[in-house]
Design a protein around this motif. Structure first.
Motif, PDB file in Angstrom:
ATOM      1  N   UNK A 180       0.180  19.129   8.544  1.00 44.03           N
ATOM      2  CA  UNK A 180       1.591  19.092   8.146  1.00 44.03           C
ATOM      3  C   UNK A 180       2.181  17.693   8.174  1.00 44.03           C
ATOM      4  N   UNK A 181       1.331  16.654   8.246  1.00 42.19           N
ATOM      5  CA  UNK A 181       1.857  15.280   8.266  1.00 42.19           C
ATOM      6  C   UNK A 181       2.614  14.998   6.979  1.00 42.19           C
ATOM      7  N   UNK A 182       3.606  14.130   7.064  1.00 42.64           N
ATOM      8  CA  UNK A 182       4.469  13.809   5.926  1.00 42.64           C
ATOM      9  C   UNK A 182       4.296  12.334   5.589  1.00 42.64           C
ATOM     10  N   UNK A 183       3.470  12.054   4.580  1.00 47.19           N
ATOM     11  CA  UNK A 183       3.193  10.676   4.171  1.00 47.19           C
ATOM     12  C   UNK A 183       3.377  10.535   2.662  1.00 47.19           C
ATOM     13  N   UNK A 184       3.465   9.297   2.201  1.00 42.63           N
ATOM     14  CA  UNK A 184       3.501   9.000   0.772  1.00 42.63           C
ATOM     15  C   UNK A 184       2.125   8.470   0.391  1.00 42.63           C
ATOM     16  N   UNK A 185       1.435   9.193  -0.484  1.00 47.25           N
ATOM     17  CA  UNK A 185       0.102   8.752  -0.909  1.00 47.25           C
ATOM     18  C   UNK A 185       0.237   7.612  -1.911  1.00 47.25           C
ATOM     19  N   UNK A 186      -0.500   6.517  -1.660  1.00 49.82           N
ATOM     20  CA  UNK A 186      -0.500   5.360  -2.561  1.00 49.82           C
ATOM     21  C   UNK A 186      -1.942   5.113  -3.019  1.00 49.82           C
ATOM     22  N   UNK A 187      -2.271   5.464  -4.259  1.00 52.28           N
ATOM     23  CA  UNK A 187      -3.644   5.248  -4.737  1.00 52.28           C
ATOM     24  C   UNK A 187      -3.886   3.803  -5.176  1.00 52.28           C
ATOM     25  N   UNK A 188      -5.001   3.245  -4.750  1.00 56.79           N
ATOM     26  CA  UNK A 188      -5.399   1.899  -5.161  1.00 56.79           C
ATOM     27  C   UNK A 188      -6.638   2.000  -6.046  1.00 56.79           C
ATOM     28  N   UNK A 189      -7.108   0.843  -6.531  1.00 58.45           N
ATOM     29  CA  UNK A 189      -8.291   0.820  -7.390  1.00 58.45           C
ATOM     30  C   UNK A 189      -9.540   0.412  -6.620  1.00 58.45           C
ATOM     31  N   UNK A 190      -9.450   0.379  -5.299  1.00 55.37           N
ATOM     32  CA  UNK A 190     -10.589   0.005  -4.473  1.00 55.37           C
ATOM     33  C   UNK A 190     -10.161  -0.373  -3.077  1.00 55.37           C
ATOM     34  N   UNK A 191     -11.142  -0.535  -2.186  1.00 52.91           N
ATOM     35  CA  UNK A 191     -10.850  -0.813  -0.788  1.00 52.91           C
ATOM     36  C   UNK A 191     -10.249  -2.169  -0.483  1.00 52.91           C
ATOM     37  N   UNK A 192     -10.683  -3.266  -1.116  1.00 50.30           N
ATOM     38  CA  UNK A 192     -10.155  -4.582  -0.761  1.00 50.30           C
ATOM     39  C   UNK A 192      -8.640  -4.688  -0.862  1.00 50.30           C
ATOM     40  N   UNK A 193      -8.048  -4.057  -1.893  1.00 52.98           N
ATOM     41  CA  UNK A 193      -6.590  -4.121  -2.049  1.00 52.98           C
ATOM     42  C   UNK A 193      -5.884  -3.390  -0.913  1.00 52.98           C
ATOM     43  N   UNK A 194      -6.501  -2.306  -0.437  1.00 46.69           N
ATOM     44  CA  UNK A 194      -5.922  -1.585   0.695  1.00 46.69           C
ATOM     45  C   UNK A 194      -5.810  -2.518   1.889  1.00 46.69           C
ATOM     46  N   UNK A 195      -6.891  -3.206   2.200  1.00 44.38           N
ATOM     47  CA  UNK A 195      -6.926  -4.084   3.372  1.00 44.38           C
ATOM     48  C   UNK A 195      -5.901  -5.194   3.259  1.00 44.38           C
TER      49      UNK A 195
END
Length: 326
Positions: A180-195
């Motif tokens: 039931x966590x309430x988060x906003x999903x943000x899709x990226x195009x790969x792992x490096x941008x996440x970091x």
């Protein structure tokens, strides 16, 4: 017309069998004669790209031709896979296959290809645990705290995946439905941008592949809350497995290698033999272990069976999670 004796018939049959086998043997012996493309569905510098490059060097040596990585991100890995499906089935185009490929049939109403029909499995590659990481300044120390914080601050936590409808995104959705966590999903195009955005504070959390986040976890730039695998990972033994807090969640981003379906069996066999030899090498195993990955050594038949089993498994999980095909 003279009647052929049983002995003569047996001799002719044996000769035909040898003749049929000879082109396959010759093909396997002469292949390859030019560089081989290895298609990776994510950006350069990310986890999957790293694993492909670690394999490419020793595989190039064994094959006697360069294995060249070609990154084709986007489309939930479908762009890369379509390019392999459309390639000439001659062994000169390899696909790095992902958990996404067995998930997508349940997440898309229609795809321009059928993964199980159009891609011939060659071998396994590696299991990649996912890890939930947060910005070091976020006041959250564990999974219970993360879930409680998102409920107390609905929509305030941006939780990134390394692509819409990838296994990273699916892991977020499973956690959402389970807790039931309430988060906003943000899709990226790969792992490096996440970091990059996680360290800068642009986003507060990420569901990343462990090899991509591991250096930053070790340096303290980000904080790991849990790995999504069934047990703790030796690379970060102090970080709990998700099942220790939330029973029933178990996700590994398994990877493998495939080729266009009509690729000659002799070439598939040659590739399987050389890839598995590379994956069995102690040096490669050590390099994979450094980034939290575990080699998967499979025959083509075993790889096909795993793909079929995982496709059914994820179809059930997606249905239970209430995710609708697009």
């Amino acid at each position: 017309m003279r009647k052929i004796s049983r002995r003569e018939f047996a001799q002719l049959t044996a000769a035909a069998t040898v003749a049929a086998a000879t082109p396959r043997r010759a093909l396997a012996q002469t292949y390859p004669t030019r560089p081989i493309k290895f298609i990776v569905a994510f950006t350069a510098g990310g986890t999957t790209d790293l694993l492909a490059r670690i394999l490419a060097a020793p595989l190039s040596e064994r094959l006697g031709q360069q294995v060249v990585i070609e990154n084709k991100p986007g489309g939930g890995t479908n762009i890369a896979m379509q390019s392999v499906v459309n390639a000439v089935p001659d062994g000169y185009t390899l696909a790095m296959t992902f958990a996404t490929n067995v998930i997508n049939p349940s997440l898309y109403k229609s795809l321009p290809f059928d993964f199980q029909r159009d891609i011939a499995p060659v071998s396994g590659l590696a299991d990649l645990p996912l890890v939930l990481v947060v910005n070091k300044d976020v006041p959250i120390k564990d999974i219970d705290g993360f879930v409680a914080y998102t409920k107390a601050n609905p929509g305030k936590i941006s939780l990134a995946s390394f692509g819409a409808r990838t296994i990273s995104h699916l892991a977020i959705e499973l956690m959402r439905t389970s807790t039931g966590m309430d988060v906003v999903h943000v899709p990226y195009a790969g792992g490096p941008q996440i970091t990059t955005d996680l360290i800068s504070g642009r986003i507060q959390a990420g569901m990343d592949a462990l090899p991509n986040s591991l250096p930053h976890i070790r340096s303290g730039s980000v904080r790991a809350l849990a790995v999504m695998s069934p047990q703790r990972n030796p690379a970060i033994p102090d970080v709990p497995a998700i099942g220790e807090t939330i029973p029933g969640i178990e996700i590994n981003a398994g990877t493998g290698i495939g080729v266009p379906a009509a690729t000659p069996a002799a070439i598939v066999e040659r590739l399987n033999r050389d890839i598995n030899a590379c994956l069995s090498d102690a040096g490669l195993k050590a390099r994979y272990a450094e980034v939290g990955a575990v080699p998967i050594i499979l025959t083509p038949a075993e790889a096909r069976s795993r793909i079929a089993s995982d496709t059914q498994k994820w179809a059930k999980v997606i249905e239970a999670a209430g995710l609708k095909p697009e």
